[in-house]
Design an enzyme around this catalytic site. Structure first.
Site, mmCIF file in Angstrom:
data_model
loop_
_atom_site.group_PDB
_atom_site.id
_atom_site.type_symbol
_atom_site.label_atom_id
_atom_site.label_comp_id
_atom_site.label_asym_id
_atom_site.label_seq_id
_atom_site.Cartn_x
_atom_site.Cartn_y
_atom_site.Cartn_z
ATOM 1 N N HIS A 115 63.930 4.399 -3.932
ATOM 2 C CA HIS A 115 62.824 4.512 -2.967
ATOM 3 C C HIS A 115 62.124 3.149 -2.925
ATOM 4 O O HIS A 115 62.762 2.180 -2.528
ATOM 5 C CB HIS A 115 61.945 5.676 -3.450
ATOM 6 C CG HIS A 115 60.993 6.224 -2.456
ATOM 7 N ND1 HIS A 115 60.300 7.391 -2.676
ATOM 8 C CD2 HIS A 115 60.592 5.785 -1.248
ATOM 9 C CE1 HIS A 115 59.522 7.649 -1.630
ATOM 10 N NE2 HIS A 115 59.676 6.677 -0.756
ATOM 11 N N ASP A 170 55.913 4.177 -4.091
ATOM 12 C CA ASP A 170 56.168 2.733 -4.098
ATOM 13 C C ASP A 170 55.489 2.105 -5.315
ATOM 14 O O ASP A 170 54.624 2.728 -5.939
ATOM 15 C CB ASP A 170 55.637 2.115 -2.797
ATOM 16 C CG ASP A 170 56.158 0.711 -2.547
ATOM 17 O OD1 ASP A 170 57.135 0.302 -3.206
ATOM 18 O OD2 ASP A 170 55.579 -0.001 -1.699
ATOM 19 N N ASN A 225 51.476 5.499 0.294
ATOM 20 C CA ASN A 225 52.859 5.117 0.548
ATOM 21 C C ASN A 225 53.061 3.691 0.037
ATOM 22 O O ASN A 225 53.117 3.482 -1.169
ATOM 23 C CB ASN A 225 53.116 5.288 2.054
ATOM 24 C CG ASN A 225 54.578 5.319 2.401
ATOM 25 O OD1 ASN A 225 55.376 4.624 1.809
ATOM 26 N ND2 ASN A 225 54.941 6.131 3.387
#
Ligand SMILES: *[C@@H]1O[C@H](CO)[C@@H](O)[C@H](O)[C@H]1NC(C)=O
Ligand SMILES: *[C@@H]1O[C@H](CO)[C@@H](O)[C@H](O)[C@H]1NC(C)=O
Length: 364
Positions: A115, A170, A225
């Site tokens: 990711h 993140d 995010n």
């Protein structure tokens, strides 16, 4: 009677307030704007990247690490059985070709589900540490690798798992073993995550991690995010996708964060990249959230790249640099520049490389 009336009015007011908040949130969650295409003149898809380029990090020398093949129960995948990969791309080349990095034996590549990515270069010995958020079997870990350029190799050093990191989106590396992470969901369980996001609980956070100190440093977000750091390493930028905003926070010496300001956007921000020269932010955005979760090949989610200049001034300038309705690039998640090259990545689709060097299109 009077008392009852008062209680009624107060309760009614409270419910009204809550439902208004909920409706505002719902409209953000179901956000679906059909973007007008905004083309750039010299773009092409990067051959070899077909199953996502969710996040990337560009080193000061132009070498770029790209995470590919992210899978989650709510996201589309064109290759659901293919393990994730890290690509290396050299942006100094005129026609860069992605190379899959080999990962050291002992690391379970079959469940690799990468990711967010980040990197740290140790000043004393120039060792490049690559940090990758991984979701093996639906869990969340941070994997730290040492990059060996001569044989396109990632030597796995460490897996980090922590109770304050139930669901990581993140990271931004701060040292060989320390980072900030965005914790997008409070719950680790997928069903509970669904409930959390549908109810709009602002339980998303940012956590600081080092081997000796792990702490929540910011909370109250709807869905954190992308996260990144300013060139002088004084400010941290956090994308709240469902609040449609970028939060700027001051980084204290003890790694606590202090809110500075919030920049609202008319789109869903995902990853944030910081131009190392200007400090400007390049934000990979999603113009239509609903289409991402309800994939229809006839009407796929679009892509959008936003540039934020003078981020710390009183009047930051927000510019839409690129937009596409999904006919070229579906569901962008990240955008970053190296010299005059712009690279735009997507969650499950391809990646676009644009040359910005034509003077009349000089956006930076
Ligand atoms: C961290 O530093 C800031 C600024 O100096 C201070 O306000 C804060 O109390 C410190 N936090 C902790 C946990 O020590
Ligand atoms: C997207 O844009 C392309 C190019 O302008 C156009 O041909 C196509 O019809 C558009 N698709 C949708 C779904 O609007």
């Amino acid at each position: 009677m009077g008392k009852l009336l008062t209680v009624g009015v107060v309760l009614g007011g409270l419910l009204g307030l809550l439902s208004e908040r909920f409706l505002t949130y719902r409209s953000r969650l179901l956000y679906d704007r059909e973007p007008e295409n905004k083309d750039l003149p010299n773009c092409r898809l990067i051959e070899g990247i077909e199953y996502g380029s969710e996040d990337l990090v560009i080193l000061p020398n132009g070498l770029t690490f790209i995470s590919s093949g992210l899978k989650s129960p709510i996201l589309k995948s064109f290759a659901p059985d293919r393990p994730g990969e890290i690509f290396l791309l050299d942006l100094n080349e005129a026609d860069p070709k992605p190379v899959v990095l080999k990962i050291s034996d002992g690391f379970d590549v079959s469940s690799f589900n990468p990711h967010g990515v980040s990197a740290h270069i140790e000043e004393t010995d120039n060792v490049v540490y690559v940090f990758v958020v991984n979701h093996p079997h639906g869990t969340s870990t941070v994997e730290i690798f040492k990059f060996e350029e001569e044989n396109n190799y990632l030597l796995h050093l460490k897996t980090i798992k922590h109770e304050l990191l139930p669901s990581i989106d993140d990271i931004v590396a701060l040292g060989p073993e320390s980072f900030y992470a965005t914790v997008d969901y409070y719950f680790a369980n997928f069903i509970m995550q669904y409930v959390e996001i549908l109810l709009g609980l602002p339980w998303s956070s940012v956590v600081y991690y080092s081997p000796t100190d792990v702490k929540e440093v910011a909370c109250g977000f709807y869905f954190t995010n992308g996260i990144n750091i300013s060139p002088a390493r004084k400010y941290i930028y956090i994308a709240d996708s469902l609040d449609h905003s970028i939060h700027i926070m001051g980084k204290d010496d003890n790694n606590s964060l202090t809110p500075v300001k919030v920049i609202p956007l008319e789109t869903i921000p995902r990853s944030i990249d910081v131009d190392p020269v200007t400090g400007n932010l390049w934000v990979g955005c999603l113009p239509n959230c609903w289409k991402l979760f309800n994939y229809d090949p006839e009407s796929p989610p679009g892509s959008e790249v936003i540039l934020i200049q003078n981020i710390l001034s009183d009047e930051p300038v927000v510019t839409q640099v690129y937009a596409n309705n999904g006919s070229v690039l579906q569901g962008s998640s990240v955008a970053a520049v190296y010299e005059k090259k712009l690279i735009v990545g997507t969650g499950f689709h391809k990646a676009l490389l644009c040359d910005l060097s034509e003077p009349e299109h000089d956006v930076a």
